[in-house]
Motif scaffolding. Structure first.
Motif, PDB file in Angstrom:
ATOM      1  N   UNK A 258       0.969  -1.225  -0.035  1.00 38.02           N
ATOM      2  CA  UNK A 258       0.020  -0.215   0.002  1.00 38.02           C
ATOM      3  C   UNK A 258       0.810   1.238   0.039  1.00 38.02           C
ATOM      4  N   UNK A 259       1.977   1.145   0.572  1.00 37.95           N
ATOM      5  CA  UNK A 259       2.837   2.526   0.754  1.00 37.95           C
ATOM      6  C   UNK A 259       4.280   2.088   0.156  1.00 37.95           C
ATOM      7  N   UNK A 260       4.660   2.936  -0.852  1.00 34.31           N
ATOM      8  CA  UNK A 260       5.645   2.778  -1.401  1.00 34.31           C
ATOM      9  C   UNK A 260       6.946   3.118  -0.383  1.00 34.31           C
ATOM     10  N   UNK A 261       8.224   2.522  -0.824  1.00 37.83           N
ATOM     11  CA  UNK A 261       9.141   2.939   0.418  1.00 37.83           C
ATOM     12  C   UNK A 261       9.861   4.083   0.074  1.00 37.83           C
ATOM     13  N   UNK A 262       9.625   4.723  -0.860  1.00 37.71           N
ATOM     14  CA  UNK A 262      10.283   6.155  -1.055  1.00 37.71           C
ATOM     15  C   UNK A 262       8.899   7.097  -1.355  1.00 37.71           C
ATOM     16  N   UNK A 263       9.182   8.341  -1.187  1.00 41.42           N
ATOM     17  CA  UNK A 263       8.335   9.394  -1.496  1.00 41.42           C
ATOM     18  C   UNK A 263       8.493   9.560  -2.920  1.00 41.42           C
ATOM     19  N   UNK A 264       7.193   9.865  -3.781  1.00 40.91           N
ATOM     20  CA  UNK A 264       7.151   9.856  -5.147  1.00 40.91           C
ATOM     21  C   UNK A 264       7.667  11.217  -5.738  1.00 40.91           C
ATOM     22  N   UNK A 265       8.474  11.160  -6.700  1.00 37.96           N
ATOM     23  CA  UNK A 265       9.346  12.430  -7.264  1.00 37.96           C
ATOM     24  C   UNK A 265       8.080  13.522  -7.884  1.00 37.96           C
ATOM     25  N   UNK A 266       7.310  13.054  -8.332  1.00 36.15           N
ATOM     26  CA  UNK A 266       6.241  14.067  -9.054  1.00 36.15           C
ATOM     27  C   UNK A 266       5.057  13.875  -8.205  1.00 36.15           C
ATOM     28  N   UNK A 267       3.998  15.083  -7.990  1.00 38.10           N
ATOM     29  CA  UNK A 267       2.873  15.315  -7.653  1.00 38.10           C
ATOM     30  C   UNK A 267       1.916  14.258  -8.095  1.00 38.10           C
ATOM     31  N   UNK A 268       0.966  13.880  -7.366  1.00 38.12           N
ATOM     32  CA  UNK A 268      -0.160  13.081  -7.855  1.00 38.12           C
ATOM     33  C   UNK A 268      -0.950  13.621  -8.867  1.00 38.12           C
ATOM     34  N   UNK A 269      -0.915  14.943  -8.951  1.00 35.88           N
ATOM     35  CA  UNK A 269      -1.689  15.741  -9.909  1.00 35.88           C
ATOM     36  C   UNK A 269      -1.389  17.189  -9.745  1.00 35.88           C
ATOM     37  N   UNK A 270      -1.985  17.857 -10.655  1.00 32.41           N
ATOM     38  CA  UNK A 270      -1.592  19.314 -10.901  1.00 32.41           C
ATOM     39  C   UNK A 270      -2.366  20.224 -10.086  1.00 32.41           C
ATOM     40  N   UNK A 271      -3.628  19.736  -9.724  1.00 29.87           N
ATOM     41  CA  UNK A 271      -4.465  20.528  -8.799  1.00 29.87           C
ATOM     42  C   UNK A 271      -4.863  19.690  -7.677  1.00 29.87           C
ATOM     43  N   UNK A 272      -4.335  20.038  -6.366  1.00 28.74           N
ATOM     44  CA  UNK A 272      -4.694  19.243  -5.218  1.00 28.74           C
ATOM     45  C   UNK A 272      -5.124  20.138  -4.076  1.00 28.74           C
ATOM     46  N   UNK A 273      -6.048  19.757  -3.432  1.00 34.87           N
ATOM     47  CA  UNK A 273      -6.820  20.045  -2.177  1.00 34.87           C
ATOM     48  C   UNK A 273      -6.410  19.265  -0.925  1.00 34.87           C
ATOM     49  N   UNK A 274      -5.886  19.506   0.004  1.00 30.86           N
ATOM     50  CA  UNK A 274      -5.270  18.880   1.171  1.00 30.86           C
ATOM     51  C   UNK A 274      -5.861  19.145   2.287  1.00 30.86           C
ATOM     52  N   UNK A 275      -6.258  18.366   3.303  1.00 35.45           N
ATOM     53  CA  UNK A 275      -6.839  18.752   4.628  1.00 35.45           C
ATOM     54  C   UNK A 275      -6.016  17.703   5.593  1.00 35.45           C
ATOM     55  N   UNK A 276      -5.389  18.293   6.454  1.00 35.97           N
ATOM     56  CA  UNK A 276      -4.976  17.483   7.481  1.00 35.97           C
ATOM     57  C   UNK A 276      -5.466  18.020   8.930  1.00 35.97           C
ATOM     58  N   UNK A 277      -4.720  17.244  10.087  1.00 45.07           N
ATOM     59  CA  UNK A 277      -5.413  17.705  11.321  1.00 45.07           C
ATOM     60  C   UNK A 277      -3.938  17.898  12.181  1.00 45.07           C
ATOM     61  N   UNK A 278      -3.968  18.561  13.177  1.00 43.65           N
ATOM     62  CA  UNK A 278      -2.875  19.083  13.902  1.00 43.65           C
ATOM     63  C   UNK A 278      -2.137  17.925  14.467  1.00 43.65           C
ATOM     64  N   UNK A 279      -3.105  17.088  15.160  1.00 40.91           N
ATOM     65  CA  UNK A 279      -2.427  16.024  15.977  1.00 40.91           C
ATOM     66  C   UNK A 279      -2.663  14.755  15.257  1.00 40.91           C
ATOM     67  N   UNK A 280      -1.552  14.146  14.405  1.00 41.83           N
ATOM     68  CA  UNK A 280      -1.453  13.001  13.500  1.00 41.83           C
ATOM     69  C   UNK A 280      -0.191  12.795  13.006  1.00 41.83           C
ATOM     70  N   UNK A 281       0.448  11.412  13.284  1.00 45.29           N
ATOM     71  CA  UNK A 281       1.578  11.336  12.836  1.00 45.29           C
ATOM     72  C   UNK A 281       1.874  11.449  11.273  1.00 45.29           C
ATOM     73  N   UNK A 282       0.664  11.414  10.462  1.00 44.59           N
ATOM     74  CA  UNK A 282       1.003  11.623   9.168  1.00 44.59           C
ATOM     75  C   UNK A 282       1.006  12.994   8.603  1.00 44.59           C
ATOM     76  N   UNK A 283       0.969  14.251   9.648  1.00 41.18           N
ATOM     77  CA  UNK A 283       0.880  15.362   9.172  1.00 41.18           C
ATOM     78  C   UNK A 283       2.133  15.984   8.676  1.00 41.18           C
ATOM     79  N   UNK A 284       3.316  15.536   9.325  1.00 38.37           N
ATOM     80  CA  UNK A 284       4.651  15.892   9.181  1.00 38.37           C
ATOM     81  C   UNK A 284       5.037  15.360   7.769  1.00 38.37           C
ATOM     82  N   UNK A 285       4.858  14.044   7.437  1.00 38.25           N
ATOM     83  CA  UNK A 285       5.408  13.671   6.062  1.00 38.25           C
ATOM     84  C   UNK A 285       4.595  14.272   5.158  1.00 38.25           C
TER      85      UNK A 285
END
Length: 271
Positions: free
Chosen positions: A192-219
């Motif tokens: 499910x998760x590649x071992x390395x971050x993708x070099x290219x964005x997944x799309x040209x127009x992205x809307x992203x929502x995160x939350x303050x307390x989440x180990x996923x927010x920093x990456x």
């Protein structure tokens, strides 16, 4: 409801899933999430059907504008369904004034990641979506689905796991989602998760929502910097004080409600 009350309620519900067989755990999770969802917006028609051979739930507001939006639910690739995320998909349809198609893709351990992605792709190819939105694990699926498109539509990503997650990239433990919880994805759904971050964005127009307390927010925030450097337009907001999973209770948590409304309005502007 305040965030501490939500955390206690959701954590207690998750504790009840321990030791259950997958079918029983999924049913309990569906009920837990449904108990936090608001009533369906007025004038919303809901229909369960199949598209591209895959079970889906259609959310069609009265007088909806043309075009469909694909929604892919979260749940760590092992739980979650069109039922657990009914409230999120219904709200999305109302905010976007578009039909939303929620995908009931197969789950681990019965299915592997390629099978999950194939289910989402089959629906996407059938409806030619104006946008694709994914929550948590669903965000990962939407990113990979978009990567295979010649011209990806706008993407809505809600606290998704990005590639290259390990002990050095994850943020600190948080209520409802720990670093170990994230790393355990490698056991439940190894590809499910590649071992390395993708070099290219997944799309040209992205809307992203995160939350303050989440180990996923920093990456995720590190990935957003790379996506912007690569030329993507990224609209990003982080809900203060919120935790992973709080979207289920967006109608009850003021900070999540505000961030969710802003996310939906920004996405609507890209359609």
């Amino acid at each position: 409801m305040d965030i501490e009350a939500f955390i206690q309620r959701f954590a207690a519900g998750l504790d009840e899933l321990e030791g259950l067989a997958p079918a029983a755990a999924r049913a309990r999770y569906d009920a837990l999430c449904a108990g936090l969802a608001p009533h369906d917006p007025a004038g919303l028609r809901v229909e369960d059907t199949r598209l591209g051979g895959v079970a889906v739930r259609r959310f069609l507001p009265d007088g909806a504008r043309p075009g469909r939006v694909l929604f892919v639910h979260g749940g760590g690739f092992t739980i979650g369904s069109i039922r657990s995320h009914h409230g999120v998909a219904a709200s999305l349809a109302a905010h976007l004034d578009r039909e939303v198609i929620s995908v009931d893709y197969r789950l681990a351990p019965e299915a592997n990641y390629a099978m999950m992605l194939a289910d989402c792709r089959a629906v996407a190819e059938t409806i030619a979506p104006l946008a694709m939105v994914g929550d948590s694990a669903g965000g990962r699926l939407v990113m990979d689905l978009a990567a295979s498109c010649a011209h990806a539509p706008p993407l809505g990503l809600i606290y998704p796991p990005v590639g290259g997650l390990d002990a050095s990239t994850l943020g600190p433990d948080a209520p409802l989602l720990s670093r170990d919880d994230v790393l355990s994805i490698g056991h439940s759904c190894p590809t499910a998760l590649p071992v390395a971050a993708a070099a290219q964005p997944p799309g040209l127009t992205l809307h992203v929502l995160s939350v303050e307390h989440d180990p996923l927010t920093a990456p995720l925030e590190a990935a957003i910097e790379h996506w912007r450097d690569a030329g993507a337009s990224v609209d990003y907001r982080c809900a203060p004080g919120m935790v992973h999973g709080a979207l289920h209770a967006h109608a009850l948590l003021p900070e999540m409600h505000s961030a969710w409304q802003a996310f939906c309005q920004a996405l609507k502007g890209s359609l």
